[in-house]
Design a protein around this motif. Structure first.
Motif, short mmCIF file in Angstrom:
data_model
loop_
_atom_site.label_atom_id
_atom_site.label_comp_id
_atom_site.label_asym_id
_atom_site.label_seq_id
_atom_site.Cartn_x
_atom_site.Cartn_y
_atom_site.Cartn_z
N THR A 1 0.86 -1.18 0.00
CA THR A 1 0.00 0.00 0.00
C THR A 1 0.90 1.23 0.00
O THR A 1 1.96 1.23 0.62
CB THR A 1 -0.96 0.01 1.20
N SER B 1 -3.39 4.56 -1.47
CA SER B 1 -4.09 3.61 -2.33
C SER B 1 -3.39 2.27 -2.24
O SER B 1 -2.25 2.17 -1.77
CB SER B 1 -4.11 4.10 -3.78
N TRP B 2 -4.10 1.23 -2.68
CA TRP B 2 -3.42 -0.05 -2.79
C TRP B 2 -2.42 0.05 -3.93
O TRP B 2 -2.56 0.84 -4.86
CB TRP B 2 -4.38 -1.20 -2.96
N GLN C 1 -3.26 -1.70 -10.90
CA GLN C 1 -4.13 -1.45 -9.75
C GLN C 1 -5.59 -1.18 -10.16
O GLN C 1 -6.38 -0.73 -9.34
CB GLN C 1 -3.62 -0.30 -8.88
N GLY D 1 -8.66 3.30 -3.26
CA GLY D 1 -7.92 4.50 -3.63
C GLY D 1 -7.58 4.60 -5.09
O GLY D 1 -6.80 5.49 -5.48
N ALA D 2 -8.13 3.72 -5.94
CA ALA D 2 -7.85 3.75 -7.38
C ALA D 2 -8.99 4.46 -8.12
O ALA D 2 -10.13 4.45 -7.67
CB ALA D 2 -7.68 2.33 -7.91
#
Length: 459
Positions: free
Chosen positions: A136, A146-147, A212, A246-247
């Motif tokens: 992360t 975000s990932w 992602q 978070g994408a």
């Protein structure tokens, strides 16, 4: 042959704009994508970073590092270790001319210092069959978490007569992030970059457009540490899941059904080093922006060839070379329908992307790298209306000098701590279609030449 001629043409153009002396300097020294440095793997295996990584720092893998990854990250020297790691990258960036507007909120049109990223990792092996890592990342430019990269594996080893075969199943979130060679975009040079740097507007989807934004399941075989074969399928998580991670759920869109992916690679010993040649391909149908009103999709057909060579010399120095050519055929039926009135050839687009880099690491600590890049394709007035030639062409060279003082694991802060410092310089011979006046308003490709000084820490 055509690819070689193309790279030769890039060299000629760079020479014409006065860069020949820099090329000579780069070769005499040789006589974020996303960055990755995971010290918990070094603790787990009881090997220093130099065992797995060229120059003693990630992500460029040695043959041993490739084998560790393809066996599922399971090799272990002791019964247990803390499977957590952290990483941070900070840099100062300057372009030849001020940018037209600040590249992000809180930054200026030039001379920016930034904390590019901070990453946390859960990384290690679990028993004799399971391993991987979850990353992360805090983006210091966008100021958001975000990932990031995900690579989980289940492996087993069998034998067919005297031939060892590693069989693996994997789950990842970016096509190519599971690959063990540094030729594909997920782990290709430059291994660290800044979101503040100017970049060309046209790029194949495979060069990170799906990173992602997808989840893929793969199955592979690693035969006698010489032959690699993989098949995979990728789909899009739903919009709410990506937003929570978070994408951006809308760019580039969502995949219709599953996107098939394939990879083959051959590895062997040549001239005292390790050579690899391979091929990869993917077909992706996307609803751009998740729009379904047109009833159409955009299709991307990606096919590529790659090769690498690495030689750990008796002196302790390391020479490595990576190259690939990627051809992407785009059939942008949905995008062109959403654009409204367009020309008859709007949907038919092609991009070719060439990359090659060579590096030399003195005592596996101090390195010099020179990398050529060239992206080109036919003119399309609908897709590239903002540049003078209506073409996507961009090309240039990146030079890097860097040093890693504790890659052998002898840091005064303990074996977990590692650090790399370096300077990059990227010079453009073409940018968004042309060398001179590419935007019709007087901007030149060289205006985007970028110097970046960076410090990269891992613990």
């Amino acid at each position: 042959m055509a690819a070689l001629q193309r790279l030769t043409s890039v060299l000629r153009r760079l020479g014409r704009v006065g860069l020949a002396p820099l090329f000579a300097l780069g070769f005499s020294g040789l006589a974020a994508g996303s960055a990755l440095a995971v010290p918990s793997f070094a603790i787990q295996t009881d090997h220093p970073c130099q065992a797995c990584h060229v120059g003693g720092f990630g992500p460029q893998l040695t043959p041993y590092g490739r084998d560790f990854k393809l066996h599922g990250y399971i090799e272990r020297a002791g019964p247990w270790n803390v499977p957590f790691s952290a990483m941070a990258v900070a840099s100062y960036l300057r372009t030849s001319k001020d940018q037209a507007s600040p590249p992000a909120n809180g930054f200026s049109t030039n001379n920016n210092a930034a904390l590019d990223q901070v990453s946390l990792f859960l990384a290690g092996g679990l028993g004799p069959h399971l391993g991987g890592f979850v990353q992360t990342t805090y983006d210091g430019v966008a100021k958001a978490w975000s990932w990031d990269n995900l690579d989980l594996r289940a492996t087993t080893v069998t034998h067919i007569k005297d031939t060892e075969v590693v069989l693996g199943l994997g789950l990842n979130n970016s096509p190519g992030v599971q690959d063990a060679w540094n030729t594909l975009p997920a782990w290709g040079f430059p291994y660290t970059r800044s979101a503040l740097a100017p970049s060309p507007s046209a790029s194949p989807l495979y060069l990170g457009g799906l990173a992602q934004k997808t989840l893929g399941a793969s199955a592979y075989a690693w035969i006698n540490s010489a032959v690699y074969v993989e098949v995979a399928g990728y789909g899009s998580p739903n919009r709410s899941s990506l937003a929570r991670l978070g994408a951006d759920p809308f760019a580039p869109g969502d995949i219709k059904g599953l996107a098939p992916y394939g990879r083959v690679a051959l590895q062997g010993k040549v001239a005292g080093g390790t050579v690899e040649v391979g091929a990869f391909g993917m077909r992706t149908d996307i609803h751009p922006g998740r729009d379904r009103l047109t009833g159409a999709t955009d299709r991307y057909d990606d096919l590529g060839l790659d090769s690498s060579y690495q030689n750990a010399l008796d002196s302790g120095d390391v020479l490595s070379f990576d190259a690939r050519i990627l051809r992407e055929r785009q059939t942008l039926s949905a995008t062109c329908a959403l654009m409204g009135p367009v020309g008859p050839n709007c949907a038919d687009a092609r991009l070719t992307d060439l990359r090659a880099d060579v590096s030399y690491y003195w005592r596996d600590k101090v390195g010099a790298t020179i990398a050529l890049f060239d992206t080109y394709g036919p003119a399309n007035a609908d897709l590239y209306p903002d540049n003078r030639t209506l073409k996507p062409d961009s090309s240039g060279v990146t030079l890097q000098l860097d040093g890693t003082p504790w890659g052998e694991g002898k840091s005064p802060l303990g074996p977990r701590f590692n650090m790399r410092v370096g300077v990059q310089y990227t010079l453009y011979s073409r940018f968004n279609g042309a060398s001179k006046n590419f935007d019709g308003a007087g901007a030149n490709a060289s205006d985007n030449n970028t110097m970046r000084i960076f410090a990269w820490f891992a613990y």
